[in-house]
Structures are given as C-alpha cells and as structure tokens.
Enzyme design. Structure first.
Site, PDB file in Angstrom:
ATOM      1  N   CYS A   2      14.106  -2.330   2.133  1.00 53.06           N
ATOM      2  CA  CYS A   2      15.526  -2.633   2.332  1.00 53.06           C
ATOM      3  C   CYS A   2      15.692  -4.131   2.607  1.00 53.06           C
ATOM      4  O   CYS A   2      14.971  -4.709   3.405  1.00 53.06           O
ATOM      5  CB  CYS A   2      16.187  -1.864   3.471  1.00 53.06           C
ATOM      6  SG  CYS A   2      16.221  -0.098   3.214  1.00 53.06           S
ATOM      7  N   ARG A  27      12.512  -5.614  -2.235  1.00 52.43           N
ATOM      8  CA  ARG A  27      12.294  -4.806  -1.031  1.00 52.43           C
ATOM      9  C   ARG A  27      12.838  -3.391  -1.178  1.00 52.43           C
ATOM     10  O   ARG A  27      12.600  -2.526  -0.333  1.00 52.43           O
ATOM     11  CB  ARG A  27      12.972  -5.476   0.168  1.00 52.43           C
ATOM     12  CG  ARG A  27      12.479  -6.868   0.473  1.00 52.43           C
ATOM     13  CD  ARG A  27      13.225  -7.434   1.656  1.00 52.43           C
ATOM     14  NE  ARG A  27      12.880  -6.719   2.865  1.00 52.43           N
ATOM     15  CZ  ARG A  27      11.890  -7.050   3.675  1.00 52.43           C
ATOM     16  NH1 ARG A  27      11.154  -8.099   3.404  1.00 52.43           N
ATOM     17  NH2 ARG A  27      11.630  -6.355   4.751  1.00 52.43           N
ATOM     18  N   TRP A  76      16.104   0.943  -0.040  1.00 50.43           N
ATOM     19  CA  TRP A  76      14.975   1.798  -0.418  1.00 50.43           C
ATOM     20  C   TRP A  76      15.145   3.058   0.415  1.00 50.43           C
ATOM     21  O   TRP A  76      14.994   3.030   1.635  1.00 50.43           O
ATOM     22  CB  TRP A  76      13.658   1.102  -0.100  1.00 50.43           C
ATOM     23  CG  TRP A  76      12.466   1.872  -0.548  1.00 50.43           C
ATOM     24  CD1 TRP A  76      11.879   1.818  -1.784  1.00 50.43           C
ATOM     25  CD2 TRP A  76      11.684   2.803   0.221  1.00 50.43           C
ATOM     26  NE1 TRP A  76      10.798   2.661  -1.830  1.00 50.43           N
ATOM     27  CE2 TRP A  76      10.648   3.292  -0.616  1.00 50.43           C
ATOM     28  CE3 TRP A  76      11.763   3.289   1.522  1.00 50.43           C
ATOM     29  CZ2 TRP A  76       9.709   4.218  -0.201  1.00 50.43           C
ATOM     30  CZ3 TRP A  76      10.821   4.227   1.953  1.00 50.43           C
ATOM     31  CH2 TRP A  76       9.808   4.679   1.089  1.00 50.43           C
ATOM     32  N   ASN A 102      17.700  -1.613   8.268  1.00 54.35           N
ATOM     33  CA  ASN A 102      16.388  -1.446   7.660  1.00 54.35           C
ATOM     34  C   ASN A 102      15.502  -0.815   8.724  1.00 54.35           C
ATOM     35  O   ASN A 102      15.409  -1.332   9.834  1.00 54.35           O
ATOM     36  CB  ASN A 102      15.839  -2.830   7.248  1.00 54.35           C
ATOM     37  CG  ASN A 102      14.415  -2.767   6.750  1.00 54.35           C
ATOM     38  OD1 ASN A 102      13.936  -1.718   6.316  1.00 54.35           O
ATOM     39  ND2 ASN A 102      13.723  -3.900   6.808  1.00 54.35           N
ATOM     40  N   GLY A 103      14.886   0.320   8.404  1.00 58.04           N
ATOM     41  CA  GLY A 103      14.050   1.005   9.386  1.00 58.04           C
ATOM     42  C   GLY A 103      14.377   2.489   9.403  1.00 58.04           C
ATOM     43  O   GLY A 103      15.012   3.000   8.480  1.00 58.04           O
ATOM     44  N   GLU A 485      -8.447  -0.223  -7.459  1.00 53.66           N
ATOM     45  CA  GLU A 485      -7.327  -1.162  -7.603  1.00 53.66           C
ATOM     46  C   GLU A 485      -6.743  -1.100  -9.018  1.00 53.66           C
ATOM     47  O   GLU A 485      -5.522  -1.123  -9.191  1.00 53.66           O
ATOM     48  CB  GLU A 485      -7.809  -2.581  -7.232  1.00 53.66           C
ATOM     49  CG  GLU A 485      -6.811  -3.697  -7.431  1.00 53.66           C
ATOM     50  CD  GLU A 485      -5.526  -3.560  -6.621  1.00 53.66           C
ATOM     51  OE1 GLU A 485      -5.418  -2.659  -5.779  1.00 53.66           O
ATOM     52  OE2 GLU A 485      -4.605  -4.354  -6.883  1.00 53.66           O
ATOM     53  N   LYS A 489      -2.915  -0.088  -9.878  1.00 54.99           N
ATOM     54  CA  LYS A 489      -2.003  -0.936 -10.650  1.00 54.99           C
ATOM     55  C   LYS A 489      -1.372  -0.140 -11.778  1.00 54.99           C
ATOM     56  O   LYS A 489      -0.174  -0.198 -11.998  1.00 54.99           O
ATOM     57  CB  LYS A 489      -2.722  -2.154 -11.252  1.00 54.99           C
ATOM     58  CG  LYS A 489      -3.154  -3.251 -10.342  1.00 54.99           C
ATOM     59  CD  LYS A 489      -2.031  -4.046  -9.699  1.00 54.99           C
ATOM     60  CE  LYS A 489      -1.590  -3.415  -8.421  1.00 54.99           C
ATOM     61  NZ  LYS A 489      -2.118  -3.937  -7.192  1.00 54.99           N
ATOM     62  N   GLU A 492       1.110   2.724 -10.438  1.00 55.09           N
ATOM     63  CA  GLU A 492       2.351   2.353  -9.764  1.00 55.09           C
ATOM     64  C   GLU A 492       3.378   1.716 -10.695  1.00 55.09           C
ATOM     65  O   GLU A 492       4.575   1.822 -10.435  1.00 55.09           O
ATOM     66  CB  GLU A 492       2.106   1.487  -8.523  1.00 55.09           C
ATOM     67  CG  GLU A 492       1.675   0.068  -8.774  1.00 55.09           C
ATOM     68  CD  GLU A 492       1.479  -0.726  -7.482  1.00 55.09           C
ATOM     69  OE1 GLU A 492       2.227  -0.526  -6.521  1.00 55.09           O
ATOM     70  OE2 GLU A 492       0.562  -1.556  -7.443  1.00 55.09           O
ATOM     71  N   HIS A 508     -19.755  14.783 -10.483  1.00 57.23           N
ATOM     72  CA  HIS A 508     -19.548  15.801  -9.445  1.00 57.23           C
ATOM     73  C   HIS A 508     -18.152  16.409  -9.514  1.00 57.23           C
ATOM     74  O   HIS A 508     -17.679  16.989  -8.545  1.00 57.23           O
ATOM     75  CB  HIS A 508     -19.821  15.193  -8.067  1.00 57.23           C
ATOM     76  CG  HIS A 508     -21.222  14.690  -7.915  1.00 57.23           C
ATOM     77  ND1 HIS A 508     -22.311  15.529  -7.816  1.00 57.23           N
ATOM     78  CD2 HIS A 508     -21.728  13.421  -7.922  1.00 57.23           C
ATOM     79  CE1 HIS A 508     -23.420  14.809  -7.732  1.00 57.23           C
ATOM     80  NE2 HIS A 508     -23.087  13.524  -7.804  1.00 57.23           N
ATOM     81  N   LYS A 607       8.458  -3.547  -2.110  1.00 53.75           N
ATOM     82  CA  LYS A 607       7.387  -4.513  -1.876  1.00 53.75           C
ATOM     83  C   LYS A 607       6.833  -4.433  -0.465  1.00 53.75           C
ATOM     84  O   LYS A 607       5.631  -4.466  -0.253  1.00 53.75           O
ATOM     85  CB  LYS A 607       7.943  -5.917  -2.145  1.00 53.75           C
ATOM     86  CG  LYS A 607       6.925  -7.015  -1.988  1.00 53.75           C
ATOM     87  CD  LYS A 607       5.916  -6.970  -3.090  1.00 53.75           C
ATOM     88  CE  LYS A 607       4.834  -7.996  -2.934  1.00 53.75           C
ATOM     89  NZ  LYS A 607       3.666  -7.635  -3.753  1.00 53.75           N
TER      90      LYS A 607
END
Ligand code: M6R
Length: 612
Positions: A2, A27, A76, A102-103, A485, A489, A492, A508, A607
C-alpha cells in the site's frame, strides 16, 4: 505494501497526490483513491478499482477537485477483495474525516461489532474503515480530532501507517505509524506524508522518518511530532541522497529490465570501498563488531524472506566454505514464532531489500528481545530495519522498483561473499585466496556485461517455453539457491508453476513430473559438482525432459543432451551465483513479456510486504 501520499501546501493537491501514488504503485496496485478538502471545505473522495491510471481517467471528468490539502492511496488488498468499496481513502460514517491506511488492524472484528452495536453502518469489508469509524465515534464524544486519533490508536492491535484529513480542520493532516513506514517530507511552504520517499522525492529531499508509535500533526506552516501518548519528540531531518533518475525507466520498457542491466554498476557499488588490498582481505565498515569479537563467532544465523532468503542460502554456502563457521538460514516468518535458540557467540543477520518487510522486522525485534546483536543487510537507506539493527551494511543498489527482485539479489550475494572472505581471512583462508577473490570481484562487472549480451538468445529460449505450465530448476551446491531463485522469478511474474530442487534430489520424487513438455533449467558451471550434475541431467534426458543448461563458456559436455545451452563467462567459483542469476532473471522477464504480462506489477504481489 500500500502506498500513501498526503499533501498540504499552497499548490493544487490533486496532481501531486496522483503522481505520488503512481510512483508508489509498486507497493500495491489493485485499487486506488484520493480525498481532497476543496475550496468550500467539502470533503471529496474518488476511488476506483484497478491501477492509478483508472483512477486518473475517472477523475479527468471531475472539475471540482481543487484544494491544497489531500491524501491518496494505492492498495494491496488484505481485508476484502480489490474493488471500489474496499479502496482507500475510507470516510467515516459522518462523512467528515477521511483516512488512508497501510497495515492490518488485527482486532478489527471486535471493534467493528462494538461500533455496529452503536448503530454505525459499514460500506466496505476493510479493517481500515473500522479504524476511521472508531476515530469518528470518539471524535463525536471528545470534539477533538487529535485526541480521537490518539485514543483510537491506543485501542487497536496490529500495524498501521495512517494519514487523516478532517473537513472541520481543513488546514491540517494528522499521520501516525506503528509497524508500517511513514515519512514526513519537508518542502518550501509545503509538507508531504509518504510511505516511501520514492513518492515525494521530486518535491523534496528533506525528510523525517517517523518512528513506531509516533504521530505528526501538520499544519500549513509547521508540524509537531509527538509519541502516540503525546510526549514531544525531537526528530532528526535527513537528506535523501539520490534523485529522480533512480526511479525512471529510461530507455527500458520495464523497470525489471532496467534493473537487470544495472547490475554491471550495482554489483560494483556493493564492493566499492570494501577491499583491503594490502591485507588481501575485505572490510564491511557497517558491522559494529570489533575484529577480536568477530574472531570469536561460532555461529551465524541469517533471517530473511523471498529472494533475500535465497541470497542468504548462497551466503551460507560461502561462509561455511570460506570461514568454516556453521550458518543457519531462517525464514523470518517462522523464526519469530519458533522460540528461536540463539547460542552465545552467534552473529545474527537480517537481509531485506526494502528494509520494511514485516516478517523480517518482527524476527529482528525477537532477536533483540533476546538480548542478541543483529546486523542488517539492506538497500533502502533509512528504512525501519536499517534503523533498528545494531549495525549494518547497505548494498547501495539504488531504488529497486520492479516487484521481482533482481539487482538487490546480486548485491546481497556480493556483500555476503565479501563477508565470507573477511571472516575466512581471520581464520583459515590464505592471502593467495584473498587476492584471487579480490581480483575476481574486480573483474565481475565486466563479466556481467558479457553475460547480458546473451539477452537475445535467452529471449528465443523464452519463446520456446512460454506456453509451458510447469518448469523445474536444478542446481547443486552453491547453485541450488539459484535454482530456487530462478523458479521464484519465473513463477512470480509469468505465473508458470516452477520449482527449484537440488539436482540429485529430483530422483526422490520430482522426476515423476518429467516428460517431453517439462522444461528443466539446469545450472551446471565448472566446479567440483559438474560431473555429478551431468549424470543427473542424463536422468532427465532418459525421460525425454527438455533441458536448458546454464554452462561455462568452452564447456561442451552438455551440448548434446540440452535443447539450449546458455554459456556464461568463466568466473571464480565464489562469484558464480552472481553471474548465474542474470540469465535466470532475463529468462523470467522475457517469458512474462511474451505472455503479455507486466513483469513490474505481477498479480497479487507488492514490492514491500509490510504485513505479516
Ligand atoms: O524487501 P525484502 O528483501 O525484505 O523482500 C523480501 C521478499 O518479499 C522479496 O524478495 C520477494 O520475494 C520478491 N518479490 C522476489 O522477487
């Protein structure tokens, strides 16, 4: 998570508020809105689902949005789906105050039930509307907005960065924080509130980073900062030392691509000034621990989330190899609630690009509560984590806007490699090894430049896998974290399901997934595990898997079994993960773009994750 902007001054607030949340869109970007106190002291609020451009479109037909005081928000979603009703700002049931938040208000249900019993009706499903109505309900009794905000905030559990405007006090913004970042921007005859300096850097570089449980009351000509229980606070003004060029896309079509290309410089920024040539070692000035205490360290714990957690895994491999000290890598979200054990002589690091990740911050506070020292590896200067750690290292990667972390990862790994040498040279590493590392570090930007030249080849590979529904990333040893990683990438930003595995672990279980449709991205550079990895890839080939190998220039051993081989320059083993990251980032980027997706704003993500 946010983005918040508030403005009070002499200029028309609306363009500033809209431009500000556009810059903060990374954000959160599922809905946005703005509230203005207009010339007649009326409170006007406009909200829209979608990105800020959708809000802008809606606003373009409104002629009455003129005023010098206002707040805006890009969301968000936490409570309630992304729609217009749940978008911020939220106005109270009397339509006189407006709030951006925000929160997360954790006890919002209890508070909401109480307010409903008082006859207050709600229009949204959000916890934020509960907060604005709680403030309003107290305001009704107390007749003082500042008192009402203070009292309401004493009654909420959870985290908040808020800004509030009130049409009965049209020349004022009140903002407060606990757990979510909030910054006061000080301009010439004007003030800003922002959740990130990116939102207001074009207007002022003079800022005050509010601390937890602080409140700022801003009037047209001045401001007063107090704690939430009204104790005066003497705050320090900081000057932001970067400018707008950091947050422009320049010639690139996306921030992510720009940030991938910036790694030639950002990796150099990470190691500049951190080499002691004459002693064949490295230094990290921010670590506030004496050399003799560093020598006593018996254990390292590294705590982080997401990509930063992956860089921690590379750090573990390097520190254990070079300094022979055991390293635990922990997910911040788990660590903080796991009653962690921190033995004596343990050095704890938290890694966070944003410096605001709620889980990492929570873990950091848990470490401190247990009386241990904690060092930070962060990018954002002045961020909460940077301020709350006992010492720390900035990676100096510059603002990272793309939601998918790229340049921060390689800079974090650079710092961790430097740390491994620093500790290793105090113990068992020879000057010869130190020199080899230093020389290789200096060559690294040039090798990154060469690796970036593979961009067109990687784009063609992306074309060939873009319609896949799954992908497997394999690596061993120091490259296993890179497999994780690479998979992160891809998933997402392209929404292709991808998993990273240590290559030998494949047999396995995951090997059951392999067929002619499964791309397997294999990292196999020249190191002691090279031949073991070849055997693992033969197993993939035998099941008709499609192999895409990242190999070292001159190594032809995998040409035959691979559908594509991306050959990157030869590089000193400790620094190989940094080079490997680049083709992985480019591959994910191109797949997303070829699928017509915006890599800078992947769905459901933000982000900076400032909620638990
Ligand atoms: O700002 P931080 O490094 O603390 O962020 C941690 C993660 O949220 C972040 O790395 C996330 O996983 C990225 N989207 C990965 O690209």
């Amino acid at each position: 998570m946010c983005g918040i902007i508030g403005y009070i001054g002499k200029r028309n607030a609306l363009p500033i508020l809209i431009e500000g949340i556009k810059r903060l869109e990374y954000r959160g970007y599922d809905s946005s809105g703005v509230s203005i106190i207009d010339k007649d002291n009326e409170l006007i609020t406009v909200k829209e689902k979608g990105q800020v451009v959708d809000l802008e479109r809606k606003i373009s037909s409104r002629k009455n949005l003129l005023g010098n005081v206002g707040i805006s928000h890009t969301r968000w979603a936490t409570h309630g789906e992304p729609n217009k009703e749940n978008a911020h700002p939220h106005n109270d049931y009397k339509n006189r105050i407006s709030l951006v938040h925000n929160g997360i208000i954790e006890n919002y249900k209890t508070l909401k039930d109480k307010l409903i019993k008082e006859g207050i009706e709600f229009k949204s499903e959000t916890d934020s509307e509960v907060l604005v109505n709680l403030i309003s309900w107290i305001y009704e009794k107390e007749n003082d907005i500042e008192v009402a905000i203070r009292e309401a905030l004493q009654n909420v559990e959870g985290t908040f960065g808020i800004a509030v405007i009130d049409k009965n006090n049209p020349e004022q913004i009140i903002a407060a924080r606990r757990g979510s970042p909030l910054i006061l921007g000080i301009g010439k005859n004007e003030f800003f509130i922002t959740s990130d300096v990116t939102g207001t850097i074009i207007h002022t570089k003079k800022v005050i980073y509010l601390k937890d449980n602080e409140m700022v009351k801003i009037n047209r000509d001045d401001f007063v900062i107090t704690t939430l229980d009204n104790t005066p606070v003497d705050s320090k003004i900081s000057i932001v030392d970067w400018d707008i060029s950091n947050i422009d896309k320049g010639k690139y079509s996306h921030f992510m691509l720009k940030e991938i290309y910036e790694q030639v410089e950002t990796v150099e920024n990470a190691f500049r000034g951190r080499i002691i040539e004459e002693l064949s070692t490295t230094k990290l000035g921010g670590i506030s621990i004496s050399a003799s205490d560093l020598r006593k360290i018996k254990k390292v714990q590294i705590i982080a989330c997401g990509t930063s957690w992956h860089s921690a895994l590379v750090g573990k491999a390097l520190i254990e190899k070079n300094a022979r000290i055991s390293v635990d890598v922990e997910y911040a979200s788990e660590y903080r609630y796991n009653n962690p054990i921190i033995p004596d002589d343990t050095l704890v690091f938290v890694i966070s690009q944003s410096g605001e990740t709620a889980d990492t911050l929570g873990a950091l506070r848990e470490v401190k509560a247990r009386g241990a020292k904690v060092m930070g590896i962060t990018n954002v200067v002045g961020s909460t984590i940077a301020r709350e750690t006992d010492g720390g290292i900035y990676i100096y990667a510059g603002t990272e806007i793309g939601v998918a972390s790229t340049k921060a990862f390689t800079s974090q790994v650079t710092i961790l490699s430097i740390f491994s040498i620093l500790l290793g040279r105090m113990k068992n590493l020879s000057p010869n090894y130190g020199n080899k590392f230093i020389n290789s570090l200096r060559e690294l930007p040039q090798l990154i430049k060469q690796t970036l030249k593979l961009d067109n080849q990687i784009k063609k590979i992306a074309e060939s896998i873009k319609d896949s529904t799954n992908a497997l990333y394999l690596g061993r040893g120091i490259h296993f974290p890179l497999a994780l990683e690479g998979a992160l990438k891809l998933k997402e930003i392209s929404y292709i399901h991808a998993e990273g595995y240590p290559a030998a672990e494949m047999k396995h279980g995951p090997i059951a997934l392999i067929d002619e449709n499964m791309p397997v991205i294999a990292i196999n550079l020249n190191n002691y595990l090279h031949d073991k990895m070849v055997s693992n890839l033969e197993e993939v080939k035998a099941r008709k898997g499609r192999i895409i190998t990242i190999a070292t220039e001159g190594d032809n051993s995998l040409d035959e079994i691979s559908e594509f081989v991306i050959k990157i320059p030869k590089c000193f083993v400790d620094l190989q993960p940094i080079l490997v990251a680049i083709p992985l980032q480019l591959l994910a980027y191109h797949v997303a773009v070829l699928k017509n997706l915006d890599p800078d704003k992947p769905r459901n993500l933000a982000k900076s994750v400032t909620v638990e």
